[in-house]
Structure formats: structure tokens, C-alpha cells
Scaffold this motif. Structure first.
Motif, PDB file in Angstrom:
ATOM      1  N   ALA A 182       0.772  -1.254   0.002  1.00 22.07           N
ATOM      2  CA  ALA A 182       0.080  -0.058   0.074  1.00 22.07           C
ATOM      3  C   ALA A 182       0.886   1.184  -0.060  1.00 22.07           C
ATOM      4  O   ALA A 182       0.788   2.206  -0.687  1.00 22.07           O
ATOM      5  CB  ALA A 182      -0.917   0.011   1.206  1.00 22.07           C
ATOM      6  N   ASP A 227      -1.320  -0.505  13.216  1.00 22.56           N
ATOM      7  CA  ASP A 227      -0.283  -0.019  14.045  1.00 22.56           C
ATOM      8  C   ASP A 227      -0.436   1.553  13.795  1.00 22.56           C
ATOM      9  O   ASP A 227      -0.036   2.135  12.957  1.00 22.56           O
ATOM     10  CB  ASP A 227       1.059  -0.297  13.472  1.00 22.56           C
ATOM     11  CG  ASP A 227       2.402   0.146  14.140  1.00 22.56           C
ATOM     12  OD1 ASP A 227       2.344   1.237  15.018  1.00 22.56           O
ATOM     13  OD2 ASP A 227       3.379  -0.347  13.942  1.00 22.56           O
ATOM     14  N   ASN A 265     -10.971   0.715  10.027  1.00 20.76           N
ATOM     15  CA  ASN A 265     -11.428   0.549   8.648  1.00 20.76           C
ATOM     16  C   ASN A 265     -12.596   0.923   8.352  1.00 20.76           C
ATOM     17  O   ASN A 265     -12.909   1.395   7.032  1.00 20.76           O
ATOM     18  CB  ASN A 265     -11.352  -1.154   8.368  1.00 20.76           C
ATOM     19  CG  ASN A 265     -10.144  -1.673   8.599  1.00 20.76           C
ATOM     20  OD1 ASN A 265      -8.991  -0.865   8.598  1.00 20.76           O
ATOM     21  ND2 ASN A 265      -9.908  -3.019   8.826  1.00 20.76           N
ATOM     22  N   VAL A 273     -11.310  -8.997   8.026  1.00 25.58           N
ATOM     23  CA  VAL A 273     -11.263  -7.498   7.525  1.00 25.58           C
ATOM     24  C   VAL A 273     -12.487  -7.222   6.560  1.00 25.58           C
ATOM     25  O   VAL A 273     -13.128  -6.127   6.795  1.00 25.58           O
ATOM     26  CB  VAL A 273      -9.953  -7.199   6.992  1.00 25.58           C
ATOM     27  CG1 VAL A 273      -9.960  -5.622   6.277  1.00 25.58           C
ATOM     28  CG2 VAL A 273      -8.821  -7.210   7.841  1.00 25.58           C
ATOM     29  N   ALA A 276      -4.269  -8.919  -2.649  1.00 22.56           N
ATOM     30  CA  ALA A 276      -3.779 -10.203  -2.032  1.00 22.56           C
ATOM     31  C   ALA A 276      -3.514 -11.452  -2.937  1.00 22.56           C
ATOM     32  O   ALA A 276      -4.415 -11.694  -3.682  1.00 22.56           O
ATOM     33  CB  ALA A 276      -4.934 -10.550  -0.978  1.00 22.56           C
ATOM     34  N   ALA A 277      -2.427 -12.310  -2.650  1.00 16.45           N
ATOM     35  CA  ALA A 277      -2.073 -13.146  -3.287  1.00 16.45           C
ATOM     36  C   ALA A 277      -3.338 -14.292  -3.115  1.00 16.45           C
ATOM     37  O   ALA A 277      -3.744 -14.609  -2.143  1.00 16.45           O
ATOM     38  CB  ALA A 277      -0.823 -13.750  -3.256  1.00 16.45           C
ATOM     39  N   PRO A 323      -0.137  -8.254  -8.169  1.00 17.08           N
ATOM     40  CA  PRO A 323       0.805  -7.370  -8.275  1.00 17.08           C
ATOM     41  C   PRO A 323       2.217  -8.328  -8.254  1.00 17.08           C
ATOM     42  O   PRO A 323       2.022  -9.603  -8.084  1.00 17.08           O
ATOM     43  CB  PRO A 323       0.769  -6.300  -7.307  1.00 17.08           C
ATOM     44  CG  PRO A 323       0.001  -7.141  -6.183  1.00 17.08           C
ATOM     45  CD  PRO A 323      -0.612  -8.545  -6.811  1.00 17.08           C
ATOM     46  N   THR A 339       6.597  -7.933  -6.814  1.00 20.52           N
ATOM     47  CA  THR A 339       7.405  -7.084  -5.787  1.00 20.52           C
ATOM     48  C   THR A 339       8.091  -5.960  -6.419  1.00 20.52           C
ATOM     49  O   THR A 339       8.192  -4.947  -5.576  1.00 20.52           O
ATOM     50  CB  THR A 339       8.474  -8.303  -5.050  1.00 20.52           C
ATOM     51  OG1 THR A 339       7.848  -9.574  -4.723  1.00 20.52           O
ATOM     52  CG2 THR A 339       9.352  -7.356  -3.978  1.00 20.52           C
ATOM     53  N   LEU A 355       7.318  -2.349  -5.475  1.00 19.77           N
ATOM     54  CA  LEU A 355       7.848  -1.699  -4.077  1.00 19.77           C
ATOM     55  C   LEU A 355       8.959  -0.595  -4.812  1.00 19.77           C
ATOM     56  O   LEU A 355       9.113   0.458  -4.011  1.00 19.77           O
ATOM     57  CB  LEU A 355       8.340  -2.489  -3.271  1.00 19.77           C
ATOM     58  CG  LEU A 355       7.414  -3.612  -2.647  1.00 19.77           C
ATOM     59  CD1 LEU A 355       8.250  -4.444  -1.620  1.00 19.77           C
ATOM     60  CD2 LEU A 355       6.339  -3.050  -1.951  1.00 19.77           C
TER      61      LEU A 355
HETATM   62  P1  NAD Z   1       2.509  -5.827   5.119  1.00 21.28           P
HETATM   63  O1  NAD Z   1       2.455  -6.787   6.254  1.00 21.28           O
HETATM   64  O2  NAD Z   1       3.584  -5.099   4.883  1.00 21.28           O
HETATM   65  O3  NAD Z   1       1.168  -4.711   5.357  1.00 21.28           O
HETATM   66  C1  NAD Z   1       0.007  -5.416   5.926  1.00 21.28           C
HETATM   67  C2  NAD Z   1      -0.684  -4.171   6.601  1.00 21.28           C
HETATM   68  O4  NAD Z   1      -2.140  -4.693   6.937  1.00 21.28           O
HETATM   69  C3  NAD Z   1      -0.007  -3.511   7.901  1.00 21.28           C
HETATM   70  O5  NAD Z   1      -0.289  -2.161   7.443  1.00 21.28           O
HETATM   71  C4  NAD Z   1      -0.856  -3.901   8.942  1.00 21.28           C
HETATM   72  O6  NAD Z   1      -1.025  -2.628   9.807  1.00 21.28           O
HETATM   73  C5  NAD Z   1      -2.378  -3.759   8.129  1.00 21.28           C
HETATM   74  N1  NAD Z   1      -3.144  -4.646   8.880  1.00 21.28           N
HETATM   75  C6  NAD Z   1      -3.167  -6.055   9.430  1.00 21.28           C
HETATM   76  N2  NAD Z   1      -4.258  -6.369  10.109  1.00 21.28           N
HETATM   77  C7  NAD Z   1      -5.243  -5.316   9.663  1.00 21.28           C
HETATM   78  C8  NAD Z   1      -6.480  -5.036   9.938  1.00 21.28           C
HETATM   79  N3  NAD Z   1      -7.159  -5.999  10.657  1.00 21.28           N
HETATM   80  N4  NAD Z   1      -7.196  -4.195   9.482  1.00 21.28           N
HETATM   81  C9  NAD Z   1      -6.528  -3.064   8.668  1.00 21.28           C
HETATM   82  N5  NAD Z   1      -5.431  -3.280   8.299  1.00 21.28           N
HETATM   83  C10 NAD Z   1      -4.592  -4.340   8.834  1.00 21.28           C
HETATM   84  O7  NAD Z   1       2.057  -6.499   3.684  1.00 21.28           O
HETATM   85  P2  NAD Z   1       2.340  -6.287   2.228  1.00 21.28           P
HETATM   86  O8  NAD Z   1       3.508  -6.887   1.767  1.00 21.28           O
HETATM   87  O9  NAD Z   1       2.014  -4.744   2.015  1.00 21.28           O
HETATM   88  O10 NAD Z   1       1.298  -6.979   1.401  1.00 21.28           O
HETATM   89  C11 NAD Z   1      -0.139  -6.664   1.282  1.00 21.28           C
HETATM   90  C12 NAD Z   1      -0.811  -7.427   0.230  1.00 21.28           C
HETATM   91  O11 NAD Z   1      -0.152  -7.218  -0.739  1.00 21.28           O
HETATM   92  C13 NAD Z   1      -0.958  -8.942   0.670  1.00 21.28           C
HETATM   93  O12 NAD Z   1      -2.312  -9.509   0.565  1.00 21.28           O
HETATM   94  C14 NAD Z   1       0.069  -9.539  -0.274  1.00 21.28           C
HETATM   95  O13 NAD Z   1      -0.374 -10.984  -0.640  1.00 21.28           O
HETATM   96  C15 NAD Z   1       0.001  -8.690  -1.314  1.00 21.28           C
HETATM   97  N6  NAD Z   1       1.182  -8.496  -2.115  1.00 21.28           N
HETATM   98  C16 NAD Z   1       2.306  -8.006  -1.751  1.00 21.28           C
HETATM   99  C17 NAD Z   1       3.520  -8.103  -2.494  1.00 21.28           C
HETATM  100  C18 NAD Z   1       4.684  -7.428  -2.136  1.00 21.28           C
HETATM  101  O14 NAD Z   1       5.705  -7.470  -2.962  1.00 21.28           O
HETATM  102  N7  NAD Z   1       4.917  -7.170  -0.934  1.00 21.28           N
HETATM  103  C19 NAD Z   1       3.513  -8.765  -3.779  1.00 21.28           C
HETATM  104  C20 NAD Z   1       2.346  -9.327  -4.285  1.00 21.28           C
HETATM  105  C21 NAD Z   1       1.218  -9.259  -3.461  1.00 21.28           C
END
Ligand code: NAD
Length: 267
Positions: free
Chosen positions: A13, A36, A55, A77, A96-97, A119, A121, A124
Motif C-alpha cells: 500500500a 499500528d 477500517n 477484515v 492479496a495473493a 501485483p 514485488t 515496491l
Molecule cells: P504488510 O505486512 O507490509 O502490510 C500489511 C498491512 O496490513 C499493515 O499495514 C498492517 O497494519 C495492516 N493490517 C493488519 N491487520 C489489519 C486489519 N485488521 N485492518 C487493517 N489493516 C490491517 O504486507 P504487504 O507486503 O504490504 O502485503 C499486502 C498484500 O499485498 C498481501 O495480501 C500480499 O499478498 C499482497 N502482495 C504483496 C506483494 C509485495 O511485494 N509486498 C506482492 C504481491 C502481493
């Protein structure tokens, strides 16, 4: 400008939010939620976006709600905001994957305008490649919002069936690791030929970067680029023929099939 909320303000995000701001999106039109409060405050101080740990406060009045929490917490959520999604009807996009539109739609109460995004990686770093699929409830305007959000961190392409997102996973979702592996084995090959490990690594990495830039910074097709660096009878031809005769194409096909199969199993 569209009003956009991010449910979950982690790595993915945050990257998208920064990409949107870099493209001129107004900070106050973006809201991010998370668990957080300190991390949220830091994000808000850094970017000027709105943040909340609630949320439910991030649904009303939003055109697009991006679900960016980990897959394992997604159900809870979604269920926590389902009534508001039903009453306010934003487009909801999941990054989400592995979570299907069927599950997301059920958790959100049904008949939701949903986009599923796969998406990768490099998003980022603003160099992502994402596949998108929208269900029939999503309007053209909704598709434009979703596409613009993912284009803020790289390439975004639409696929015409949800199951094709498994193919997107096999090509671009898992793809960065294929190139990392290639750099690893190329580095090993250089070491075998007598290069110092650090030198072999630097040469292999910089070559990956250079090849990537040549692929993306001009209009030539990959095969044409390859032909242009492959003189008949030269060194590159020897190596390329070794790859081809060794079955690289079949091996990559098998690897992609295995990734897509695993994506289907996990869904
Ligand atoms: P992350 O752990 O960095 O972030 C997760 C976020 O969710 C945190 O900000 C946390 O505070 C928040 N969170 C947790 N519980 C919550 C709740 N109940 N309500 C609201 N917020 C809540 O994870 P990320 O790497 O950003 O991944 C997020 C999504 O993106 C995942 O579903 C993942 O599959 C997908 N994704 C990520 C990547 C990557 O490269 N990071 C690649 C492909 C897909």
C-alpha cells in the motif's frame, strides 16, 4: 480526483500511495488504515494522507477501496466492513495473493464491484507488473480507477478471465525470482571460470539491469535484441545455442506450469 482508501498500509500500500502522490494525486483524497497507530502517523507525517485505525471510517464516500492486508486476515477484515461496502458501493480491489473473487464477494456480502489484482514485488520500486481482472459489477470508471492505482507503481494489464491471473502469477508474479536465479547461476558460472565472486556477481547483476533497460527503453522485440547481439559464429551464439539445445524453453514452460498449478491449489 477519485477518493481512494487503502485497508492495510504496509509495504504494498505504501508503495502505491507514494506512486500516486508522485503522479499528482491530492494527499487528502487518500486514506490508509492499519493496526499500528505509530506507523500510520509516520506515514501521514511523511505524505499528508489521511490515516485511521478504523477500517469502517475509510469506506463512505470512497470511489475505490484497495484491500492491502495479508491474505490470512482478509476474511475478517472484509466481514468487518461488509455492511458499509453494501451501502456505499465503492469498487473494491484486492491485491492479496491467491484470494478468489468468489471468496471476497462472499465475505463482502455479495454483488460487490470487485477487482482482483496480481501485483509483483518490483512494485515496491515503482517497477511492478500487475495483472487485473474485474467482475461484471465494475463500471468503466471503476476499471479506470483500479488501473490508475496500479499504474502508479508500474505496468498494469487487464486479463479477460479470472483464471488467467494464475498465468499472470506464473509470468510476472513469481517472475522476479526467475531472473534472480538466473543471475545466481550466471555468477556461479563466472566464478567457475576464475572470476572473483564479487566481480562475477557485479557483472551478472549489472548485465541483468542493462538487458532489462534495453528491453524496456526501445521498441525492439526481445528476439530482435538478441539477434543484434548475436553475431554468426561468435561467442554469444555459442552460449545461446547451448541454452536452446539444452531445452531452456521447455524448462521455463514447466516452471511456469508448476507456478500456475500451485496458484490454483492455493486459491
Ligand atoms: P504488510 O505486512 O507490509 O502490510 C500489511 C498491512 O496490513 C499493515 O499495514 C498492517 O497494519 C495492516 N493490517 C493488519 N491487520 C489489519 C486489519 N485488521 N485492518 C487493517 N489493516 C490491517 O504486507 P504487504 O507486503 O504490504 O502485503 C499486502 C498484500 O499485498 C498481501 O495480501 C500480499 O499478498 C499482497 N502482495 C504483496 C506483494 C509485495 O511485494 N509486498 C506482492 C504481491 C502481493
Amino acid at each position: 480526483m477519485a477518493q481512494i482508501s487503502f485497508i492495510g498500509a504496509g509495504n504494498m500500500a505504501t508503495a502505491i500511495i507514494k506512486g500516486l502522490l508522485a503522479q499528482g494525486q491530492t494527499p487528502s483524497d487518500i486514506t490508509a488504515t492499519g493496526v499500528d497507530a505509530d506507523a500510520l502517523k509516520q506515514l501521514s507525517d511523511e505524505t499528508g494522507i489521511q490515516v485511521t485505525t478504523d477500517n469502517r471510517a475509510a469506506i463512505a464516500g470512497r470511489d475505490l477501496v484497495v484491500m492491502a492486508v495479508k491474505p490470512q486476515v482478509m476474511k475478517g477484515v472484509c466481514e468487518g466492513i461488509a455492511d458499509l461496502v453494501q451501502s456505499h458501493q465503492p469498487v473494491v480491489m484486492s491485491v492479496a495473493a491467491g484470494l478468489t473473487l468468489d471468496s471476497l464477494d462472499r465475505w463482502l456480502g455479495g454483488q460487490t464491484a470487485l477487482v482482483r489484482c496480481m501485483p509483483n514485488t518490483p512494485a515496491l520500486l515503482g517497477a511492478g507488473a500487475a495483472g487485473l481482472y474485474a467482475n461484471a459489477e465494475v463500471s468503466d470508471q471503476g476499471r479506470q480507477y483500479a488501473e490508475a492505482v496500479m499504474q502508479a507503481v508500474g505496468l498494469a494489464v487487464w486479463v479477460e478471465r479470472e483464471d488467467l491471473l494464475d498465468a499472470v502469477t506464473a509470468v510476472s508474479g513469481s517472475g522476479p525470482a526467475y531472473f534472480f536465479l538466473f543471475v545466481e547461476v550466471l555468477e556461479q558460472a563466472g566464478i567457475q571460470q576464475g572470476l572473483a565472486p564479487e566481480v562475477a556477481r557485479q557483472l551478472a547483476m549489472q548485465t541483468a539491469l542493462g538487458a532489462g533497460r534495453m528491453l524496456t527503453e526501445n521498441d525492439l522485440e526481445p528476439a530482435e535484441l538478441r539477434r543484434r547481439v548475436t553475431s554468426p559464429g561468435g561467442t554469444t551464439e555459442q552460449a545461446v545455442n547451448t541454452f536452446i539445445e539444452g531445452g531452456l524453453g521447455d524448462l521455463v514452460q514447466k516452471a511456469a506450469d508448476a507456478a500456475a498449478q500451485r496458484a490454483r491449489e492455493l486459491a
